[in-house]
Scaffold this motif. Structure first.
Motif, mmCIF file in Angstrom:
data_model
loop_
_atom_site.group_PDB
_atom_site.id
_atom_site.type_symbol
_atom_site.label_atom_id
_atom_site.label_comp_id
_atom_site.label_asym_id
_atom_site.label_seq_id
_atom_site.Cartn_x
_atom_site.Cartn_y
_atom_site.Cartn_z
ATOM 1 N N TYR A 364 0.788 -1.231 0.000
ATOM 2 C CA TYR A 364 0.000 0.000 0.000
ATOM 3 C C TYR A 364 0.821 1.283 0.000
ATOM 4 N N ARG A 365 2.073 1.234 0.448
ATOM 5 C CA ARG A 365 2.814 2.486 0.631
ATOM 6 C C ARG A 365 3.017 3.237 -0.688
ATOM 7 N N ASN A 366 3.385 2.510 -1.763
ATOM 8 C CA ASN A 366 3.608 3.184 -3.041
ATOM 9 C C ASN A 366 2.316 3.616 -3.705
ATOM 10 N N THR A 367 1.250 2.843 -3.522
ATOM 11 C CA THR A 367 -0.038 3.240 -4.093
ATOM 12 C C THR A 367 -0.553 4.504 -3.427
ATOM 13 N N ILE A 368 -0.324 4.629 -2.126
ATOM 14 C CA ILE A 368 -0.729 5.847 -1.410
ATOM 15 C C ILE A 368 0.051 7.049 -1.933
ATOM 16 N N ASP A 369 1.368 6.899 -2.112
ATOM 17 C CA ASP A 369 2.193 8.005 -2.601
ATOM 18 C C ASP A 369 1.845 8.383 -4.032
ATOM 19 N N ALA A 370 1.412 7.416 -4.825
ATOM 20 C CA ALA A 370 1.053 7.713 -6.213
ATOM 21 C C ALA A 370 -0.219 8.541 -6.292
ATOM 22 N N VAL A 371 -1.165 8.291 -5.386
ATOM 23 C CA VAL A 371 -2.468 8.947 -5.450
ATOM 24 C C VAL A 371 -2.442 10.342 -4.821
ATOM 25 N N SER A 372 -1.692 10.504 -3.730
ATOM 26 C CA SER A 372 -1.786 11.742 -2.952
ATOM 27 C C SER A 372 -0.434 12.440 -2.814
ATOM 28 N N VAL A 373 -0.465 13.761 -2.926
ATOM 29 C CA VAL A 373 0.721 14.573 -2.656
ATOM 30 C C VAL A 373 0.951 14.693 -1.151
ATOM 31 N N ILE A 374 -0.137 14.635 -0.377
ATOM 32 C CA ILE A 374 -0.029 14.708 1.077
ATOM 33 C C ILE A 374 0.740 13.481 1.581
ATOM 34 N N TYR A 376 0.889 10.978 3.601
ATOM 35 C CA TYR A 376 0.198 10.156 4.590
ATOM 36 C C TYR A 376 1.117 9.097 5.190
ATOM 37 N N ASN A 377 2.035 8.572 4.382
ATOM 38 C CA ASN A 377 2.950 7.556 4.900
ATOM 39 C C ASN A 377 3.815 8.097 6.032
ATOM 40 N N ALA A 378 4.188 9.360 5.926
ATOM 41 C CA ALA A 378 4.995 9.966 6.991
ATOM 42 C C ALA A 378 4.220 9.996 8.299
ATOM 43 N N TYR A 405 8.067 -5.391 18.712
ATOM 44 C CA TYR A 405 8.325 -5.228 17.282
ATOM 45 C C TYR A 405 7.144 -5.743 16.460
ATOM 46 N N PHE A 406 6.620 -6.905 16.824
ATOM 47 C CA PHE A 406 5.471 -7.464 16.122
ATOM 48 C C PHE A 406 4.250 -6.550 16.253
ATOM 49 N N GLY A 407 3.998 -6.047 17.459
ATOM 50 C CA GLY A 407 2.844 -5.178 17.670
ATOM 51 C C GLY A 407 2.900 -3.919 16.819
ATOM 52 N N VAL A 408 4.080 -3.336 16.706
ATOM 53 C CA VAL A 408 4.242 -2.136 15.882
ATOM 54 C C VAL A 408 4.040 -2.467 14.406
ATOM 55 N N SER A 409 4.481 -3.627 13.975
ATOM 56 C CA SER A 409 4.271 -4.039 12.580
ATOM 57 C C SER A 409 2.784 -4.178 12.270
ATOM 58 N N VAL A 410 2.020 -4.698 13.222
ATOM 59 C CA VAL A 410 0.563 -4.810 13.043
ATOM 60 C C VAL A 410 -0.058 -3.428 12.902
ATOM 61 N N ILE A 411 0.358 -2.500 13.745
ATOM 62 C CA ILE A 411 -0.145 -1.118 13.656
ATOM 63 C C ILE A 411 0.181 -0.525 12.296
ATOM 64 N N GLN A 412 1.387 -0.734 11.843
ATOM 65 C CA GLN A 412 1.844 -0.208 10.547
ATOM 66 C C GLN A 412 1.006 -0.767 9.398
ATOM 67 N N GLY A 413 0.758 -2.076 9.396
ATOM 68 C CA GLY A 413 -0.028 -2.691 8.332
ATOM 69 C C GLY A 413 -1.469 -2.225 8.325
ATOM 70 N N ILE A 414 -2.099 -2.172 9.495
ATOM 71 C CA ILE A 414 -3.504 -1.754 9.577
ATOM 72 C C ILE A 414 -3.673 -0.304 9.157
ATOM 73 N N LEU A 415 -2.784 0.566 9.616
ATOM 74 C CA LEU A 415 -2.882 1.988 9.264
ATOM 75 C C LEU A 415 -2.696 2.208 7.767
ATOM 76 N N SER A 416 -1.802 1.450 7.141
ATOM 77 C CA SER A 416 -1.594 1.615 5.697
ATOM 78 C C SER A 416 -2.828 1.180 4.917
ATOM 79 N N TRP A 417 -3.478 0.102 5.361
ATOM 80 C CA TRP A 417 -4.707 -0.360 4.702
ATOM 81 C C TRP A 417 -5.827 0.667 4.842
#
Length: 426
Positions: A364-374, A376-378, A405-417
């Motif tokens: 999702y990270r590159n698709t988000i950057d392609a769609v929006s100038v804002i 959001y990934n930051a 580390y695992f918990g933060v990865s879950v947060i990262q994945g859910i937020l990107s979705w």
């Protein structure tokens, strides 16, 4: 006509996917070889310091790259497919100016706070030479990523992948030929080899441009293009910093609060995660220029359907890979490291659970950057980084660090979705 255009794009994307996937597998095998050579020829403490510096260099290089690695693949298709089309040379020149400017700031900050930076970057006091080598290597890697981003932007995925593979193969050579392997020798030799390769790539592209156009001439002022790059890349610079800090912070924190041997043990689990995630990131690498092209041609619905299908594939594939590593952890640890590291099996079982959420983020990270100038990934990465810092502060054992580390990865994945679901409607 529209159906014919979509079919043509689809065929090109399939070709790029096959080529990228094949080369990324070879790059992953090179990573195995590098890791095995170093684990066998270094002490556990030196191997721990090597991993600290490697992660730190990754963070520094992407800070020096200043988000240009995302901006170029986005704007080259927009420039070429816009109405009217624009020449990309001023954009490329403005990008180099921006990279050099940010790199100088990073270097000055590291020199002003050299004592603190030695602890953070190399995990050792009073080793200024190694700090300078790390900074120089980070800058050269940033310029390499600039060249790779250019190949992505123009859609030349053969060169994009081949040059990365060539770089990986070349840095294996000193690990075989050097009679003595030390942390300093490793990074010094990699600095020289990478510098030569980057010089060749940039020199080759400049020669081809002059040969085609007759001269190196800009037809528009750089200020406008520099403003475009800064406006888009500044947020991505922060995102890159947070992204690679999420990878580097655990080892830096553990090395400063525990010891290098413990750091080496934790790096085993991280290695299994980082060796797999490039397999998932390759699709995002291809998606960015294609989705930018879809935006220019008003075909967002087609791109959205593709992303949804890929998400299902990513979930299934990541579960299969995680299960395989979980079952054969001891064997793989002995194969890729040495039997001394099999004590990390239980720790690795926890850390590799991060593969699934990180795979979704890679999509999702590159698709988000392609769609929006804002940027959001930051924002989402910044939140994830804060969560990691806080969770590590309240952890005292390696097992607790692994679950954090695992918990933060879950947060990262859910937020990107969630972010993708929101921005695609904008």
């Amino acid at each position: 006509m529209l159906n014919a255009l979509r079919k043509k794009i689809g065929t090109g994307m399939r070709r790029d996917i096959v080529w990228t996937f094949s080369i990324q597998i070879l790059i992953m095998l090179c990573s195995f070889a590098i890791n095995k050579l170093l684990a066998n020829r270094m002490s556990i403490d030196d191997f721990g310091q090597y991993n600290v510096i490697k992660r730190s260099v990754q963070v520094l290089s992407f800070v020096m790259l200043a988000g240009v690695g995302i901006a170029i693949p986005r704007y080259i298709p927009l420039y070429k497919n816009g109405t009217p089309p624009k020449r990309i040379l001023p954009l490329l020149c403005a990008s180099i100016i921006y990279i050099i400017g940010v790199s100088l700031i990073v270097f000055l900050v590291c020199m002003l706070f050299s004592s603190q930076m030695q602890d953070i970057i190399i995990g050792q006091h009073d080793n200024m030479n190694l700090l300078l080598i790390a900074l120089a290597y980070a800058f050269v890697l940033a310029m390499a990523q600039y060249a790779f981003a250019y190949y992505r932007g123009i859609g030349n995925f053969k060169w994009y992948n081949s040059t990365q593979l060539a770089m990986q193969l070349s840095i294996i050579v000193p690990l075989i030929l050097l009679p003595i392997i030390t942390v300093r020798y490793v990074f010094a030799s990699w600095l020289i080899i990478t510098l030569l390769l980057v010089t060749y790539l940039l020199g080759r592209e400049l020669w081809l441009f002059i040969r085609k156009n007759g001269s190196f001439r800009l037809d528009s002022p750089l200020k406008t293009h520099l403003t475009t790059i800064i406006k888009y890349s500044s947020g991505r610079l922060i995102a890159d910093f947070f992204q690679f800090s999420l990878s580097a912070f655990p080892l830096i924190y553990i090395s400063n609060h525990l010891d290098l041997q413990t750091t080496a043990y934790f790096s085993v689990g991280l290695f299994f995660v980082t060796m797999v995630t490039p397999i998932f990131s390759f699709m995002g690498i291809i998606l960015l220029p294609y989705i930018s092209q879809s935006i220019a041609r008003h075909e967002m619905a087609t791109a959205n359907r593709l992303v949804n299908r890929l998400a299902l594939i990513y979930v299934g594939t990541s579960l299969l890979i995680t299960g395989f590593i979980y079952i054969f952890t001891r064997f793989l640890t002995t194969l890729l490291f040495t039997s001394d590291y099999t004590v990390t099996t239980d720790l690795t079982h926890i850390i590799i659970l991060s593969i699934l959420p990180q795979a979704l983020y890679m999509l999702y990270r590159n698709t988000i950057d392609a769609v929006s100038v804002i940027p959001y990934n930051a924002i989402l990465l910044g939140f994830s980084f804060v969560a990691m810092v806080v969770s590590f502060m309240f952890s005292t054992t390696l097992t607790q660090f692994a679950w954090a580390y695992f918990g933060v990865s879950v947060i990262q994945g859910i937020l990107s979705w969630i972010t993708w679901k929101l921005v695609k409607k904008g």
